[in-house]
Design a protein around this motif. Structure first.
Motif, short mmCIF file in Angstrom:
data_model
loop_
_atom_site.label_atom_id
_atom_site.label_comp_id
_atom_site.label_asym_id
_atom_site.label_seq_id
_atom_site.Cartn_x
_atom_site.Cartn_y
_atom_site.Cartn_z
N SER A 92 0.78 -1.24 0.00
CA SER A 92 0.00 0.00 0.00
C SER A 92 0.81 1.28 0.00
O SER A 92 0.22 2.37 0.08
CB SER A 92 -0.91 0.02 1.23
N SER A 93 2.12 1.20 -0.06
CA SER A 93 2.90 2.43 0.03
C SER A 93 4.26 2.26 -0.62
O SER A 93 4.63 1.17 -1.05
CB SER A 93 3.09 2.83 1.51
N ASP A 94 4.97 3.37 -0.63
CA ASP A 94 6.36 3.34 -1.11
C ASP A 94 7.33 3.48 0.05
O ASP A 94 8.48 3.82 -0.13
CB ASP A 94 6.59 4.44 -2.15
N PHE A 95 6.87 3.18 1.25
CA PHE A 95 7.72 3.29 2.44
C PHE A 95 8.73 2.16 2.50
O PHE A 95 8.51 1.08 1.97
CB PHE A 95 6.89 3.24 3.72
N ARG A 96 9.80 2.45 3.19
CA ARG A 96 10.76 1.41 3.56
C ARG A 96 11.03 1.58 5.05
O ARG A 96 10.93 2.69 5.59
CB ARG A 96 12.03 1.49 2.74
N VAL A 97 11.36 0.49 5.70
CA VAL A 97 11.68 0.52 7.13
C VAL A 97 13.17 0.80 7.25
O VAL A 97 14.00 0.00 6.84
CB VAL A 97 11.30 -0.80 7.82
N ASP A 98 13.49 1.95 7.83
CA ASP A 98 14.88 2.32 8.02
C ASP A 98 15.44 1.79 9.34
O ASP A 98 16.60 1.40 9.42
CB ASP A 98 15.05 3.84 8.00
N VAL A 99 14.60 1.78 10.38
CA VAL A 99 15.01 1.32 11.71
C VAL A 99 13.85 0.55 12.30
O VAL A 99 12.69 0.97 12.19
CB VAL A 99 15.38 2.50 12.63
#
Length: 131
Positions: free
Chosen positions: A56-63
């Protein structure tokens, strides 16, 4: 969140999670927490959060940090304080059922976090455009 953040935006998220091994069963059943404490709640697994992010998004988990062990300790402290204020609770009209319910809740959750069936995730996510 994707709609509200700028293309280079980031946000922090905290979530209580359930282990992957328990996730499918938890989705199909109503436990003590869902019945008495948070009616209608749904506890995601870490993998289900990841799938939702990818879908559902273009997010990535950085931490991503799991504070489960610390939260088990916190729940133990809350339980102790709760026990220490019994007379105050009585004076406010809270009955034996209420006190037992919350005493059990603290113990139930402390065990869940202590045994790592539950997690307390803090994540920092960023949009794909962020460099």
């Amino acid at each position: 969140c994707a709609r509200l953040l700028k293309p280079e935006g980031r946000f922090a998220m905290q979530a209580i999670t359930i282990s992957e091994q328990c996730y499918d069963l938890a989705k199909r059943s109503v436990d003590f927490i869902q019945r008495f404490i948070f009616p209608g709640c749904a506890i995601p697994s870490l993998a289900s959060i990841g799938q939702a992010i990818r879908k559902s998004s273009d997010f990535r988990v950085d931490v991503q940090i799991d504070y489960a062990a610390h939260y088990a300790h916190t729940l133990r402290l809350w339980s102790e304080v709760f026990g220490d204020v019994r007379e105050r609770l009585d004076s406010l009209g809270y009955d034996r059922f209420f006190r037992r319910l919350w005493t059990f809740y603290f113990a139930y959750c402390e065990a869940g976090f202590g045994e790592r069936q539950l997690g307390l995730q803090q994540m920092l996510l960023s949009r794909a455009a962020r460099r």
